[in-house]
Design a protein around this motif. Structure first.
Motif, short mmCIF file in Angstrom:
data_model
loop_
_atom_site.label_atom_id
_atom_site.label_comp_id
_atom_site.label_asym_id
_atom_site.label_seq_id
_atom_site.Cartn_x
_atom_site.Cartn_y
_atom_site.Cartn_z
N LEU A 127 0.84 -1.20 0.00
CA LEU A 127 0.00 0.00 0.00
C LEU A 127 0.87 1.25 0.00
O LEU A 127 0.56 2.24 -0.67
CB LEU A 127 -0.92 0.00 1.22
N LEU A 128 1.97 1.20 0.72
CA LEU A 128 2.91 2.32 0.74
C LEU A 128 3.41 2.62 -0.67
O LEU A 128 3.55 3.78 -1.05
CB LEU A 128 4.08 1.97 1.67
N ALA A 129 3.65 1.58 -1.46
CA ALA A 129 4.09 1.78 -2.85
C ALA A 129 3.03 2.52 -3.65
O ALA A 129 3.34 3.44 -4.42
CB ALA A 129 4.40 0.43 -3.50
N HIS A 130 1.77 2.13 -3.48
CA HIS A 130 0.69 2.82 -4.19
C HIS A 130 0.62 4.30 -3.79
O HIS A 130 0.43 5.17 -4.64
CB HIS A 130 -0.66 2.16 -3.87
N VAL A 131 0.78 4.57 -2.51
CA VAL A 131 0.69 5.95 -2.02
C VAL A 131 1.87 6.78 -2.52
O VAL A 131 1.70 7.92 -2.98
CB VAL A 131 0.60 5.98 -0.48
N LEU A 132 3.07 6.23 -2.46
CA LEU A 132 4.25 6.98 -2.87
C LEU A 132 4.26 7.25 -4.37
O LEU A 132 4.66 8.32 -4.82
CB LEU A 132 5.53 6.24 -2.48
N ALA A 133 3.80 6.26 -5.16
CA ALA A 133 3.89 6.38 -6.60
C ALA A 133 2.66 7.01 -7.23
O ALA A 133 2.75 7.72 -8.23
CB ALA A 133 4.14 5.01 -7.23
N ALA A 159 -3.24 4.28 -15.90
CA ALA A 159 -3.38 3.42 -17.07
C ALA A 159 -3.08 1.95 -16.75
O ALA A 159 -3.73 1.05 -17.27
CB ALA A 159 -2.43 3.91 -18.18
N ARG A 160 -2.10 1.72 -15.88
CA ARG A 160 -1.72 0.34 -15.55
C ARG A 160 -2.30 -0.13 -14.22
O ARG A 160 -2.27 -1.32 -13.92
CB ARG A 160 -0.19 0.23 -15.48
N VAL A 161 -2.74 0.79 -13.38
CA VAL A 161 -3.23 0.44 -12.04
C VAL A 161 -4.66 0.94 -11.91
O VAL A 161 -4.90 2.15 -11.78
CB VAL A 161 -2.35 1.08 -10.95
N ASP A 162 -5.60 0.02 -11.97
CA ASP A 162 -7.00 0.45 -11.96
C ASP A 162 -7.54 0.57 -10.53
O ASP A 162 -6.87 0.20 -9.55
CB ASP A 162 -7.87 -0.47 -12.80
N ALA A 163 -8.75 1.08 -10.43
CA ALA A 163 -9.36 1.32 -9.12
C ALA A 163 -9.55 0.04 -8.33
O ALA A 163 -9.38 0.02 -7.11
CB ALA A 163 -10.70 2.03 -9.30
N TYR A 181 5.39 0.42 -8.04
CA TYR A 181 5.92 1.76 -8.29
C TYR A 181 6.08 2.00 -9.79
O TYR A 181 5.66 3.05 -10.31
CB TYR A 181 7.25 1.95 -7.57
N VAL A 182 6.68 1.04 -10.48
CA VAL A 182 6.92 1.21 -11.92
C VAL A 182 5.60 1.22 -12.69
O VAL A 182 5.45 1.98 -13.65
CB VAL A 182 7.85 0.10 -12.43
#
Length: 258
Positions: A95-101, A118-122, A198-199
């Motif tokens: 979750l930290l990765a989602h928040v930082l990126a 585009a690569r990470v949906d809801a 992150y990527v």
């Protein structure tokens, strides 16, 4: 730093206590003394513990300080002192990765929010929040000119404060000069997942090229640490410049980023 009761308490400010953790300790002292001396009144307890009677009265009447309430909530969710090799730590780091990126933590109320891309949906972002035990809703979905965000429906301010103790910044992230140290405490598989998330949030593909570019407005030290992380979890080539990282086509395939 992992979320600890002390670190969580210190994300709060207090008009009386310079260190909010001391407020937690005093509250606990009062409650423990009252449990041992159930007939003692506020004056007795205050004199015995050398605390103001008015402060003691509130705590004896079930007034719970905000840091204590937060610690109780975080403890109920299992967010405090998680086993680095356990599921909760993995869920928090991802979750930290989602928040930082792809998101932020509001400086005013500490509520985390993540924007789909585009690569990470809801749906993926919702699952990341659900893994740590909180439900979510969409914010700004019908507001023109505003990005849709996924935010917790409850306990968001405590979750955000826990993420801050792990190294996430509040407000703007441009001054973040290093990856959160907690990333190096979890297993390599979790670090790899962090890197992939992150990527997927930040990676840019250019027409005619099979490489991926991660461009971030961060100090050079952050970019170098991100490269070190990618080098730690990948065998293929990753290079850096002043403004970001280029991930070779082979490394993109190895990381599993579409």
């Amino acid at each position: 730093m992992d979320p600890t009761a002390k670190a969580l308490a210190r994300t709060y400010s207090d008009r009386v206590y310079a260190d909010p953790w001391e407020k937690v300790l005093d509250y606990r002292r009062v409650r423990e003394y009252a449990a041992e001396q159930p007939t003692a009144g506020r004056v007795h307890v205050g004199n015995a513990l050398e605390l103001p009677n008015e402060r003691v009265r509130g705590w004896l009447n079930d007034v719970v300080p905000d840091p204590v309430r937060a610690i109780n909530t975080a403890s109920d969710h299992g967010w405090l002192d998680p086993d680095p090799h356990g599921e909760t730590a993995a869920a928090l780091v991802e979750l930290l990765a989602h928040v930082l990126a792809g998101g932020s933590i509001a400086a005013k109320n500490y509520v985390p929010a993540v924007t789909p891309g585009a690569r990470v949906d809801a749906a993926e972002i919702r699952r990341a929040f659900e893994r740590v035990g909180v439900e979510t809703n969409r914010r700004n979905a019908d507001v023109p000119g505003r990005a849709t965000e996924i935010v917790p429906t409850r306990d968001g301010t405590v979750l955000g404060r826990c993420l801050v103790t792990m190294g996430a910044p509040t407000g703007v992230k441009t001054s973040l000069d290093a990856l959160p140290a907690v990333i190096w405490d979890v297993p390599r598989s979790v670090r790899r997942s962090f890197a992939q998330i992150y990527v997927r949030h930040r990676g840019l593909n250019y027409k005619g090229k099979s490489t991926t570019r991660v461009q971030v407005d961060r100090p050079r030290s952050f970019i170098e640490e991100l490269r070190e992380l990618l080098a730690d979890v990948l065998d293929e080539q990753v290079t850096t410049s002043e403004t970001g990282i280029t991930i070779s086509a082979a490394a993109v395939r190895e990381l599993g980023v579409e």
